[in-house]
Design an enzyme around this catalytic site. Structure first.
Site, PDB file in Angstrom:
ATOM      1  N   SER A 118       0.824  -1.215   0.000  1.00 40.66           N
ATOM      2  CA  SER A 118       0.000   0.000   0.000  1.00 40.66           C
ATOM      3  C   SER A 118       0.846   1.248   0.000  1.00 40.66           C
ATOM      4  O   SER A 118       0.343   2.330  -0.281  1.00 40.66           O
ATOM      5  CB  SER A 118      -0.903   0.087   1.228  1.00 40.66           C
ATOM      6  OG  SER A 118      -1.038  -1.084   1.911  1.00 40.66           O
ATOM      7  N   HIS A 141      -2.750  -3.015  -6.374  1.00 41.72           N
ATOM      8  CA  HIS A 141      -3.244  -2.637  -5.046  1.00 41.72           C
ATOM      9  C   HIS A 141      -4.723  -2.980  -4.957  1.00 41.72           C
ATOM     10  O   HIS A 141      -5.577  -2.248  -5.443  1.00 41.72           O
ATOM     11  CB  HIS A 141      -2.987  -1.136  -4.814  1.00 41.72           C
ATOM     12  CG  HIS A 141      -3.261  -0.698  -3.415  1.00 41.72           C
ATOM     13  ND1 HIS A 141      -3.915   0.478  -3.122  1.00 41.72           N
ATOM     14  CD2 HIS A 141      -2.979  -1.277  -2.227  1.00 41.72           C
ATOM     15  CE1 HIS A 141      -4.013   0.592  -1.809  1.00 41.72           C
ATOM     16  NE2 HIS A 141      -3.451  -0.445  -1.240  1.00 41.72           N
ATOM     17  N   GLU A 153      -5.928  -0.806  -8.035  1.00 45.65           N
ATOM     18  CA  GLU A 153      -5.025   0.196  -8.613  1.00 45.65           C
ATOM     19  C   GLU A 153      -3.854  -0.584  -9.216  1.00 45.65           C
ATOM     20  O   GLU A 153      -3.177  -1.332  -8.497  1.00 45.65           O
ATOM     21  CB  GLU A 153      -4.523   1.157  -7.538  1.00 45.65           C
ATOM     22  CG  GLU A 153      -5.599   2.092  -7.002  1.00 45.65           C
ATOM     23  CD  GLU A 153      -5.063   3.036  -5.922  1.00 45.65           C
ATOM     24  OE1 GLU A 153      -5.123   4.260  -6.127  1.00 45.65           O
ATOM     25  OE2 GLU A 153      -4.585   2.552  -4.882  1.00 45.65           O
ATOM     26  N   ASN A 191      -5.490   6.048  -1.392  1.00 43.20           N
ATOM     27  CA  ASN A 191      -5.103   6.387  -0.017  1.00 43.20           C
ATOM     28  C   ASN A 191      -4.834   7.872   0.167  1.00 43.20           C
ATOM     29  O   ASN A 191      -5.032   8.412   1.253  1.00 43.20           O
ATOM     30  CB  ASN A 191      -3.909   5.544   0.445  1.00 43.20           C
ATOM     31  CG  ASN A 191      -4.385   4.218   1.025  1.00 43.20           C
ATOM     32  OD1 ASN A 191      -5.520   4.108   1.485  1.00 43.20           O
ATOM     33  ND2 ASN A 191      -3.528   3.218   0.982  1.00 43.20           N
TER      34      ASN A 191
END
Ligand SMILES: NC(=O)c1ccc[n+]([C@@H]2O[C@H](COP(=O)([O-])OP(=O)(O)OC[C@H]3O[C@@H](n4cnc5c(N)ncnc54)[C@H](O)[C@@H]3O)[C@@H](O)[C@H]2O)c1
Length: 282
Positions: A118, A141, A153, A191
């Site tokens: 991440s 991801h 992702e 994120n």
């Protein structure tokens, strides 16, 4: 494409990445440093299948046969015939780097490597394999819970071949996900958005503008979110959000500085649902 998949790490993410790969009819090898955890993962996946996964996408019959397609691999040597290896071990560059460098010598030239990190740079992780492999190295991801969340992702590293990127986008679609291509920047896209949002939500609480419960309500009923930011922090452990924000803070400066209130909560042991208390009491 990528008919034979290997997954390293049978935790929260790896186990379900194995599951969605197997659901699409692929053969999957699942490895974890801790054998007991692999057994636990398999029984959790059985439970998920019993509860019912998104049958709409998967062909009848394929779902029924899924568990035999996930085999436990005692060590990485069994990954020699894999077309794709997805790594989902602890968020630690040394641990991940060691796995990729070992796999680099075990697998064949065509094997594609993907990391589910991440926060670690995909280009930095790719430097742990030989230069010839780097064109076949990228980030995937996934989001938790992988069996339900559609997004992936897909992150090319500096040297990733465009064909490999394209194959990975197609693989994600083939296992029922919706991939988006994202540049290799800290926090990728989701994120960064999420933590900017969480930090502002916490500022509202610190300023006494609204309670965590009301902000969660506002997000669900006013913005159509499935879950509010405080419920999400509690579900994923507040300490994890602090860690991610520290990484984002290093990369982008003060706009991502973790809020004092959340640090206090973690220091007090109010780390979320798992311990019975976070923003909510359970
Ligand atoms: N949890 C999330 O919501 C989430 C979301 C997106 C990405 N990620 C990323 O996915 C990765 C895995 O996260 P997780 O939540 O599944 O963690 P986890 O702690 O649930 O699982 C990690 C697993 O890796 C295993 N492991 C550790 N070292 C190993 C090694 N050398 N060889 C084989 N197995 C090893 C552990 O035994 C453990 O079972 C991390 O990089 C994390 O940042 C997590």
């Amino acid at each position: 494409m990528f008919r034979k998949v290997g997954v390293v790490g049978a935790g929260l993410m790896g186990a379900e990445i194995a599951l969605v790969s197997a659901l699409s009819g692929r053969s999957v090898l699942l490895n974890d440093a801790n054998r007991d955890l692999t057994e636990k993962a398999l029984s959790r996946l059985n439970g998920l299948l019993e509860k019912g996964v998104d049958r709409g996408f998967y062909e009848a019959g394929v779902v029924e046969d899924v568990m035999p397609r996930i085999e436990v691999a005692e060590d990485l040597d069994s990954f020699a015939d894999r077309d794709l290896v997805i790594e989902a071990v602890f968020e630690d560059e040394v641990v991940k780097g060691d796995i990729f460098s070992r796999l680099d010598h075990i697998t064949s030239d065509h094997t594609v490597f993907a990391s589910n990190t991440s926060s670690i740079s995909i280009t930095a992780l790719a430097s742990h394999v030989q230069e010839s492999r780097r064109k076949k190295f990228l980030g995937t991801h996934f989001f938790s819970p992988v069996s339900r969340m559609k997004l992936v992702e897909v992150i090319p590293a500096l040297d990733t071949d465009v064909d490999v990127l394209e194959s990975m986008m197609n693989f994600c679609k083939d296992i029922g996900k919706t991939p988006i291509k994202v540049k290799d920047v800290v926090g990728f896209a989701v994120n960064r958005m999420l933590h900017a949002f969480m930090i502002e939500a916490m500022r509202l609480v610190e300023e006494g503008v609204a309670t965590p419960e009301d902000i969660d309500l506002a997000c669900r009923l006013g913005l159509g979110h499935a879950i509010g930011p405080f419920q999400l922090m509690d579900a994923t452990q507040i300490s994890l959000s602090v860690q991610v924000e520290e990484i984002l803070h290093d990369a982008y400066g003060d706009r991502f500085k973790p809020r004092p209130l959340m640090k206090q909560m973690v220091q007090a042991g109010y780390n979320g649902k798992k311990v019975g208390r976070g923003w909510y009491k359970y």
